[in-house]
Scaffold this motif. Structure first.
Motif, mmCIF file in Angstrom:
data_model
loop_
_atom_site.group_PDB
_atom_site.id
_atom_site.type_symbol
_atom_site.label_atom_id
_atom_site.label_comp_id
_atom_site.label_asym_id
_atom_site.label_seq_id
_atom_site.Cartn_x
_atom_site.Cartn_y
_atom_site.Cartn_z
ATOM 1 N N GLY A 12 0.818 -1.214 0.000
ATOM 2 C CA GLY A 12 0.000 0.000 0.000
ATOM 3 C C GLY A 12 0.847 1.258 0.000
ATOM 4 N N LYS A 13 0.253 2.359 0.430
ATOM 5 C CA LYS A 13 0.946 3.645 0.473
ATOM 6 C C LYS A 13 1.985 3.613 1.590
ATOM 7 N N LEU A 14 3.201 4.005 1.259
ATOM 8 C CA LEU A 14 4.279 3.972 2.238
ATOM 9 C C LEU A 14 4.216 5.194 3.137
ATOM 10 N N GLU A 15 4.588 4.989 4.379
ATOM 11 C CA GLU A 15 4.566 6.035 5.395
ATOM 12 C C GLU A 15 5.452 7.213 4.984
ATOM 13 N N GLU A 16 4.954 8.425 5.179
ATOM 14 C CA GLU A 16 5.749 9.612 4.865
ATOM 15 C C GLU A 16 6.791 9.839 5.944
ATOM 16 N N LYS A 17 7.983 10.268 5.511
ATOM 17 C CA LYS A 17 9.089 10.515 6.432
ATOM 18 C C LYS A 17 9.667 11.891 6.160
ATOM 19 N N LYS A 18 10.516 12.351 7.068
ATOM 20 C CA LYS A 18 11.144 13.655 6.911
ATOM 21 C C LYS A 18 12.140 13.625 5.756
ATOM 22 N N GLN A 19 11.973 14.545 4.824
ATOM 23 C CA GLN A 19 12.868 14.624 3.676
ATOM 24 C C GLN A 19 14.094 15.470 4.031
ATOM 25 N N VAL A 20 15.278 15.015 3.602
ATOM 26 C CA VAL A 20 16.527 15.730 3.846
ATOM 27 C C VAL A 20 17.283 15.872 2.528
ATOM 28 N N THR A 21 18.236 16.807 2.504
ATOM 29 C CA THR A 21 19.082 16.966 1.321
ATOM 30 C C THR A 21 20.493 16.493 1.647
ATOM 31 N N THR A 86 24.780 2.941 6.177
ATOM 32 C CA THR A 86 24.887 4.308 6.673
ATOM 33 C C THR A 86 23.535 5.008 6.627
ATOM 34 N N PRO A 87 22.992 5.429 7.777
ATOM 35 C CA PRO A 87 21.731 6.165 7.779
ATOM 36 C C PRO A 87 21.929 7.571 7.214
ATOM 37 N N LEU A 88 21.017 7.988 6.374
ATOM 38 C CA LEU A 88 21.087 9.302 5.737
ATOM 39 C C LEU A 88 20.758 10.408 6.734
ATOM 40 N N LYS A 89 21.569 11.459 6.721
ATOM 41 C CA LYS A 89 21.371 12.625 7.584
ATOM 42 C C LYS A 89 21.359 13.888 6.737
ATOM 43 N N GLU A 90 20.707 14.913 7.225
ATOM 44 C CA GLU A 90 20.654 16.218 6.556
ATOM 45 C C GLU A 90 22.073 16.740 6.323
ATOM 46 N N GLY A 91 22.336 17.204 5.109
ATOM 47 C CA GLY A 91 23.602 17.839 4.783
ATOM 48 C C GLY A 91 24.774 16.896 4.582
ATOM 49 N N MET A 92 24.532 15.606 4.549
ATOM 50 C CA MET A 92 25.621 14.647 4.377
ATOM 51 C C MET A 92 26.344 14.909 3.058
ATOM 52 N N ASP A 93 27.683 14.917 3.107
ATOM 53 C CA ASP A 93 28.508 15.148 1.927
ATOM 54 C C ASP A 93 29.166 13.834 1.540
ATOM 55 N N VAL A 94 28.754 13.284 0.401
ATOM 56 C CA VAL A 94 29.196 11.962 -0.026
ATOM 57 C C VAL A 94 29.928 12.085 -1.362
ATOM 58 N N GLU A 95 31.027 11.370 -1.478
ATOM 59 C CA GLU A 95 31.790 11.326 -2.722
ATOM 60 C C GLU A 95 31.940 9.875 -3.152
ATOM 61 N N SER A 96 32.062 9.683 -4.450
ATOM 62 C CA SER A 96 32.305 8.357 -4.988
ATOM 63 C C SER A 96 33.532 7.769 -4.317
ATOM 64 N N GLY A 97 33.518 6.474 -4.098
ATOM 65 C CA GLY A 97 34.659 5.802 -3.489
ATOM 66 C C GLY A 97 35.863 5.736 -4.397
ATOM 67 N N CYS A 98 35.711 6.098 -5.664
ATOM 68 C CA CYS A 98 36.793 6.037 -6.648
ATOM 69 C C CYS A 98 37.411 4.644 -6.643
ATOM 70 N N GLN A 99 38.726 4.551 -6.707
ATOM 71 C CA GLN A 99 39.393 3.258 -6.656
ATOM 72 C C GLN A 99 40.085 3.135 -5.304
#
Length: 112
Positions: A12-21, A86-99
């Motif tokens: 069914g419809k999934l529960e709404e959660k707090k949106q972060v960037t 890793t739980p998502l948090k507001e303002g998280m800065d993520v970069e590709s793991g590269c090699q």
């Protein structure tokens, strides 16, 4: 490009959660607070999270439960973080793991 499922045919419809960037490779995306970083990246259409140590081939989410280490990324200053755990948090800065280096292979080479 949001590929998130908001209404499931069985659950069914999934529960709404707090949106972060958050950012990934200097691009801004949105996700839900405390969902796995891997889920947020997938929902935003991101499939390549790093590149293989030897071949340079793209790597993404494989097991999604923390066993395979394919989803390693850099979060802030910390390299090799598993996006699936890793739980998502507001303002998280993520970069590709590269090699990234693989300490397991380096360790095995010492004993061969």
């Amino acid at each position: 490009m949001n590929q998130r499922i908001f209404e499931h045919p069985i659950l069914g419809k999934l529960e709404e959660k707090k949106q972060v960037t958050f950012t990934f490779n200097n691009n801004e995306y949105t996700g839900f607070e405390n969902e796995s970083l891997a889920a947020a990246l997938l929902a935003n259409g991101i499939r390549t999270l790093r590149y293989h140590e030897e071949s340079g081939s793209p790597r993404g989410i494989y097991c999604n439960i923390g066993h395979c280490y394919e989803c390693r990324v850099t979060i802030g200053e910390k390299q090799g973080q598993r996006a699936c755990l890793t739980p998502l948090k507001e303002g998280m800065d993520v970069e590709s793991g590269c090699q990234l280096l693989t300490s397991v292979k380096d360790w095995r080479a010492e004993y061969e």
